[in-house]
Design a protein around this motif. Structure first.
Motif, PDB file in Angstrom:
ATOM      1  N   ARG A 105      -4.834  28.859  32.927  1.00 46.28           N
ATOM      2  CA  ARG A 105      -4.582  27.733  33.840  1.00 46.28           C
ATOM      3  C   ARG A 105      -5.982  27.213  34.326  1.00 46.28           C
ATOM      4  NH1 ARG A 105       0.411  25.451  33.626  1.00 46.28           N
ATOM      5  NH2 ARG A 105       0.099  24.843  35.814  1.00 46.28           N
ATOM      6  N   LEU A 106      -6.855  27.798  34.717  1.00 44.20           N
ATOM      7  CA  LEU A 106      -8.102  27.537  35.385  1.00 44.20           C
ATOM      8  C   LEU A 106      -8.864  26.889  34.478  1.00 44.20           C
ATOM      9  CD1 LEU A 106      -9.706  27.213  37.951  1.00 44.20           C
ATOM     10  CD2 LEU A 106     -10.853  29.487  37.226  1.00 44.20           C
ATOM     11  N   LEU A 107      -9.060  27.540  33.259  1.00 47.97           N
ATOM     12  CA  LEU A 107      -9.897  26.858  32.155  1.00 47.97           C
ATOM     13  C   LEU A 107      -9.198  25.595  31.838  1.00 47.97           C
ATOM     14  CD1 LEU A 107     -12.631  26.885  30.727  1.00 47.97           C
ATOM     15  CD2 LEU A 107     -11.391  28.468  29.030  1.00 47.97           C
ATOM     16  N   CYS A 108      -8.016  25.748  31.592  1.00 49.27           N
ATOM     17  CA  CYS A 108      -7.078  24.550  31.417  1.00 49.27           C
ATOM     18  C   CYS A 108      -7.368  23.215  32.112  1.00 49.27           C
ATOM     19  CB  CYS A 108      -5.608  24.701  31.374  1.00 49.27           C
ATOM     20  SG  CYS A 108      -4.605  23.242  31.142  1.00 49.27           S
ATOM     21  N   LYS A 109      -7.625  23.593  33.560  1.00 52.19           N
ATOM     22  CA  LYS A 109      -7.711  22.419  34.480  1.00 52.19           C
ATOM     23  C   LYS A 109      -9.191  21.732  34.168  1.00 52.19           C
ATOM     24  CE  LYS A 109      -4.028  21.905  36.991  1.00 52.19           C
ATOM     25  NZ  LYS A 109      -3.216  20.463  37.131  1.00 52.19           N
ATOM     26  N   LEU A 110      -9.888  23.006  34.073  1.00 51.64           N
ATOM     27  CA  LEU A 110     -11.332  22.427  33.889  1.00 51.64           C
ATOM     28  C   LEU A 110     -11.681  21.612  32.649  1.00 51.64           C
ATOM     29  CD1 LEU A 110     -14.555  22.696  34.542  1.00 51.64           C
ATOM     30  CD2 LEU A 110     -14.576  24.684  33.249  1.00 51.64           C
ATOM     31  N   TRP A 111     -10.825  22.086  31.571  1.00 54.63           N
ATOM     32  CA  TRP A 111     -11.057  21.382  30.170  1.00 54.63           C
ATOM     33  C   TRP A 111     -10.530  19.897  30.416  1.00 54.63           C
ATOM     34  CZ3 TRP A 111      -6.871  20.144  26.765  1.00 54.63           C
ATOM     35  CH2 TRP A 111      -7.397  19.572  25.601  1.00 54.63           C
ATOM     36  N   LEU A 112      -9.456  19.618  30.822  1.00 55.61           N
ATOM     37  CA  LEU A 112      -8.757  18.605  31.209  1.00 55.61           C
ATOM     38  C   LEU A 112      -9.792  17.442  31.777  1.00 55.61           C
ATOM     39  CD1 LEU A 112      -5.043  19.401  31.898  1.00 55.61           C
ATOM     40  CD2 LEU A 112      -5.909  18.229  29.737  1.00 55.61           C
ATOM     41  N   VAL A 113     -10.313  18.210  32.888  1.00 55.61           N
ATOM     42  CA  VAL A 113     -11.097  17.259  33.685  1.00 55.61           C
ATOM     43  C   VAL A 113     -12.428  16.836  33.091  1.00 55.61           C
ATOM     44  CG1 VAL A 113     -12.733  17.442  35.947  1.00 55.61           C
ATOM     45  CG2 VAL A 113     -10.469  18.117  36.143  1.00 55.61           C
ATOM     46  N   VAL A 114     -13.074  17.783  32.417  1.00 55.45           N
ATOM     47  CA  VAL A 114     -14.112  17.283  31.589  1.00 55.45           C
ATOM     48  C   VAL A 114     -13.665  16.558  30.388  1.00 55.45           C
ATOM     49  CG1 VAL A 114     -16.139  18.404  30.174  1.00 55.45           C
ATOM     50  CG2 VAL A 114     -15.499  19.575  32.222  1.00 55.45           C
ATOM     51  N   ASP A 115     -12.636  16.838  29.543  1.00 52.82           N
ATOM     52  CA  ASP A 115     -12.395  15.993  28.717  1.00 52.82           C
ATOM     53  C   ASP A 115     -12.236  14.359  29.057  1.00 52.82           C
ATOM     54  OD1 ASP A 115     -11.473  15.151  25.899  1.00 52.82           O
ATOM     55  OD2 ASP A 115      -9.300  15.275  26.563  1.00 52.82           O
ATOM     56  N   TYR A 116     -11.305  14.179  29.889  1.00 56.15           N
ATOM     57  CA  TYR A 116     -10.907  12.945  30.311  1.00 56.15           C
ATOM     58  C   TYR A 116     -12.247  12.234  31.052  1.00 56.15           C
ATOM     59  CZ  TYR A 116      -5.969  12.752  29.864  1.00 56.15           C
ATOM     60  OH  TYR A 116      -4.777  12.900  29.455  1.00 56.15           O
ATOM     61  N   LEU A 117     -13.310  12.989  31.719  1.00 56.91           N
ATOM     62  CA  LEU A 117     -14.253  12.530  32.326  1.00 56.91           C
ATOM     63  C   LEU A 117     -15.520  12.143  31.181  1.00 56.91           C
ATOM     64  CD1 LEU A 117     -16.532  12.002  34.664  1.00 56.91           C
ATOM     65  CD2 LEU A 117     -17.047  14.459  34.722  1.00 56.91           C
ATOM     66  N   MET A 118     -15.511  12.740  30.322  1.00 59.73           N
ATOM     67  CA  MET A 118     -16.454  12.517  29.193  1.00 59.73           C
ATOM     68  C   MET A 118     -16.040  11.189  28.351  1.00 59.73           C
ATOM     69  SD  MET A 118     -18.876  14.503  29.942  1.00 59.73           S
ATOM     70  CE  MET A 118     -18.745  15.287  31.159  1.00 59.73           C
ATOM     71  N   CYS A 119     -14.769  11.228  28.000  1.00 59.40           N
ATOM     72  CA  CYS A 119     -14.218  10.097  27.142  1.00 59.40           C
ATOM     73  C   CYS A 119     -14.463   8.846  28.147  1.00 59.40           C
ATOM     74  CB  CYS A 119     -12.920  10.473  26.750  1.00 59.40           C
ATOM     75  SG  CYS A 119     -12.602  11.813  25.407  1.00 59.40           S
ATOM     76  N   THR A 120     -13.982   8.823  29.258  1.00 58.61           N
ATOM     77  CA  THR A 120     -14.039   7.550  30.203  1.00 58.61           C
ATOM     78  C   THR A 120     -15.522   7.352  30.484  1.00 58.61           C
ATOM     79  OG1 THR A 120     -12.131   8.476  31.293  1.00 58.61           O
ATOM     80  CG2 THR A 120     -13.359   6.382  32.232  1.00 58.61           C
ATOM     81  N   VAL A 162     -19.585   8.570  38.421  1.00 55.97           N
ATOM     82  CA  VAL A 162     -18.858   8.577  39.639  1.00 55.97           C
ATOM     83  C   VAL A 162     -17.324   7.735  39.419  1.00 55.97           C
ATOM     84  CG1 VAL A 162     -18.634   7.686  42.098  1.00 55.97           C
ATOM     85  CG2 VAL A 162     -20.657   8.874  41.124  1.00 55.97           C
ATOM     86  N   PHE A 163     -17.310   6.542  38.808  1.00 55.61           N
ATOM     87  CA  PHE A 163     -16.235   5.833  38.287  1.00 55.61           C
ATOM     88  C   PHE A 163     -15.422   6.571  37.395  1.00 55.61           C
ATOM     89  CE2 PHE A 163     -18.646   1.997  39.740  1.00 55.61           C
ATOM     90  CZ  PHE A 163     -18.250   1.782  40.916  1.00 55.61           C
ATOM     91  N   ALA A 164     -16.071   7.233  36.468  1.00 52.55           N
ATOM     92  CA  ALA A 164     -15.098   7.996  35.448  1.00 52.55           C
ATOM     93  C   ALA A 164     -14.624   9.141  35.925  1.00 52.55           C
ATOM     94  CB  ALA A 164     -16.101   8.519  34.404  1.00 52.55           C
ATOM     95  N   PHE A 165     -15.021   9.752  36.965  1.00 57.77           N
ATOM     96  CA  PHE A 165     -14.724  11.043  37.543  1.00 57.77           C
ATOM     97  C   PHE A 165     -13.353  10.554  38.375  1.00 57.77           C
ATOM     98  CE2 PHE A 165     -14.308  14.011  41.124  1.00 57.77           C
ATOM     99  CZ  PHE A 165     -14.202  15.243  40.351  1.00 57.77           C
ATOM    100  N   LEU A 166     -13.515   9.441  39.421  1.00 57.60           N
ATOM    101  CA  LEU A 166     -12.425   9.020  40.181  1.00 57.60           C
ATOM    102  C   LEU A 166     -11.239   8.594  39.360  1.00 57.60           C
ATOM    103  CD1 LEU A 166     -14.617   7.135  43.042  1.00 57.60           C
ATOM    104  CD2 LEU A 166     -13.560   9.556  43.041  1.00 57.60           C
ATOM    105  N   LEU A 167     -11.432   8.200  38.170  1.00 56.68           N
ATOM    106  CA  LEU A 167     -10.328   7.539  37.286  1.00 56.68           C
ATOM    107  C   LEU A 167      -8.992   8.659  37.082  1.00 56.68           C
ATOM    108  CD1 LEU A 167      -9.174   5.176  36.261  1.00 56.68           C
ATOM    109  CD2 LEU A 167     -10.373   5.580  34.169  1.00 56.68           C
ATOM    110  N   TYR A 168      -9.517   9.612  36.943  1.00 57.53           N
ATOM    111  CA  TYR A 168      -8.715  10.839  36.373  1.00 57.53           C
ATOM    112  C   TYR A 168      -8.745  11.868  37.037  1.00 57.53           C
ATOM    113  CZ  TYR A 168      -7.219   8.015  32.001  1.00 57.53           C
ATOM    114  OH  TYR A 168      -6.622   6.948  31.501  1.00 57.53           O
ATOM    115  N   ALA A 169      -9.927  12.527  37.420  1.00 56.07           N
ATOM    116  CA  ALA A 169     -10.224  13.821  38.032  1.00 56.07           C
ATOM    117  C   ALA A 169      -9.297  14.393  38.971  1.00 56.07           C
ATOM    118  CB  ALA A 169     -11.598  14.243  38.100  1.00 56.07           C
ATOM    119  N   PRO A 170      -9.103  13.460  40.300  1.00 61.17           N
ATOM    120  CA  PRO A 170      -8.687  13.724  41.283  1.00 61.17           C
ATOM    121  C   PRO A 170      -6.869  13.751  40.826  1.00 61.17           C
ATOM    122  CG  PRO A 170     -10.171  11.772  42.028  1.00 61.17           C
ATOM    123  CD  PRO A 170     -10.166  12.218  40.419  1.00 61.17           C
TER     124      PRO A 170
END
Length: 411
Positions: A105-120, A162-170
């Motif tokens: 689960r932990l790596l799943c969360k990290l993967w999702l955050v990084v994936d959405y962050l990088m694409c955005t 910063v904007f890319a992180f705030l869009l999905y990561a929280p």
């Protein structure tokens, strides 16, 4: 599948129910031949993404000539796309082939955050590059003045992340805590808002629709500016040619046309190769003007020089416009299907969109990160020269000076 809890924030009494995940039972549907073929294609895509973007980063690090304002934005884009190929795609390959998330689960969360962050971040970087090209064409003098201000460049690069992180990561991190539980079953890995259409719609507006419209606007504005300056250049050169064709008066005094020519040339506001206007180069204070030496030959020489400079500037701006047109097309092709299907699938709880279609659009999104290093830097002569220096240093060394000089490009 119970969809009562997936139209919005899941509630405690229903979020423990198992719902059909986006990758459930994908593995058994594939034959061994298809699995091998898919694995080869996905690994190849990851390698191309890593290699292409890694080459851009390496070229930037080893070649000091690349370290100016616009290329910093290419570096920012390459970093986001590199992480897509180095981290996001490799972790997803076993998931899509087996239909089960095996990394916890932990790596799943990290993967999702990084994936959405990088694409955005990749999408936002494309907007930043387009805006930079827009300013360099339409406001060349201001662009040259601000080019040496490193703090502005760094601030824009940081703001993208910063904007890319705030869009999905929280939302990825805290959604299940706000809801009180998670709708993601064990062995699966996807975001908690996977079926929350209104959140995905709002996010897509900032992630795709606004960037796409912005890039299209910048491209059209550059095109209009080039057409306008081209018409002005033609009118100005015709006017100059008519004036310089009339000789001075027979008494040795300059004719009225000569005075008009001297007055006309400084008033031309044509941007030259280095971004400065011709008016700033040729204007002379009225009290020191001496038109007695003005001749048809000197007027023709000045007119020819203006033609060469403005033609070079217009040619360079046309190349920028063409590259931005490619940016608009490729960005729209890679992002539009995913953005539209993501919202549609969430609105109908996954019942109106075939899963393999959504999966294709998902990979098309990652394909954009593979194309970017070849689409942007390779369109610039300095990057091509840097790549040749890295990949074929001996071949570049034996090139004649004339061939090497052809690889040069003004800043």
């Amino acid at each position: 599948m119970n969809n009562n809890s997936t139209g919005g924030l899941p509630v405690a009494e229903t979020c423990n129910e198992r719902i059909t995940s986006p990758t459930s039972n994908l593995g058994p549907q594939f034959t061994l031949v298809v699995l091998v073929l898919l694995a080869i294609l996905m690994v190849l895509l990851a390698l191309i993404t890593v290699f292409g973007n890694g080459l851009v980063i390496l070229a930037f690090l080893v070649n000091k000539n690349l370290r100016h304002r616009s290329n910093y934005f290419f570096l920012n884009l390459a970093i986001s796309d590199f992480l897509v190929g180095a981290f996001c795609i490799p972790l997803y390959i076993p998931y899509i082939l087996t239909g089960k998330w095996i990394f916890g689960r932990l790596l799943c969360k990290l993967w999702l955050v990084v994936d959405y962050l990088m694409c955005t971040a990749s999408a936002f970087n494309i907007v930043l590059i387009s805006y930079d090209r827009f300013v360099s064409v339409t406001k060349a003098v201001t662009y040259r003045i601000q080019q040496g201000i490193t703090s502005n460049t760094i601030a824009r690069m940081v703001s993208v992340w910063v904007f890319a992180f705030l869009l999905y990561a929280p939302a990825i991190i805290i959604w299940e805590h706000v809801a009180g539980c998670s709708i993601v079953p064990d062995g699966e890995c996807y975001v908690e808002f996977y079926y929350t259409w209104y959140f995905l719609l709002c996010a897509s507006v900032f992630e795709f629709f606004i960037p796409c419209i912005s890039v299209a606007y910048f491209n059209m504005h550059i095109y209009w500016d080039i057409k306008k300056r081209k018409r002005n250049r033609l009118r100005s050169t015709v006017s100059i040619s008519k004036r310089v064709s009339v000789p001075s008066k027979g008494n040795g005094q300059p004719s009225r046309v000569s005075f008009l020519l001297k007055k006309e040339i400084p008033s031309l506001d044509l941007e030259t190769e280095d971004g400065l206007s011709t008016s700033s180069r040729t204007q002379t204070p009225p009290q020191v003007m001496d038109c007695s030496h003005l001749s048809t030959t000197s007027g023709n020489d000045r007119s020819a020089a203006l033609k060469v400079k403005t033609r070079s500037k217009l040619h360079k701006d046309k190349q920028i416009a063409k590259s931005l047109a490619i940016i608009v097309s490729v960005f729209a092709i890679c992002w539009a299907p995913y953005s539209l299907l993501m919202i549609l699938r969430a609105a109908c709880h996954g019942e109106c969109v075939y899963e393999f279609l959504y999966e294709i659009t998902f990979w098309l999104l990652w394909l954009n990160s593979s194309v970017n290093p070849f689409l942007y830097p390779l369109c610039h002569v300095r990057f091509r020269k840097a790549f040749m220096k890295i990949l074929c240093p001996k071949r570049l060394a034996v090139l004649p000076p004339s061939s090497q000089s052809s690889l040069r490009e003004p800043n």
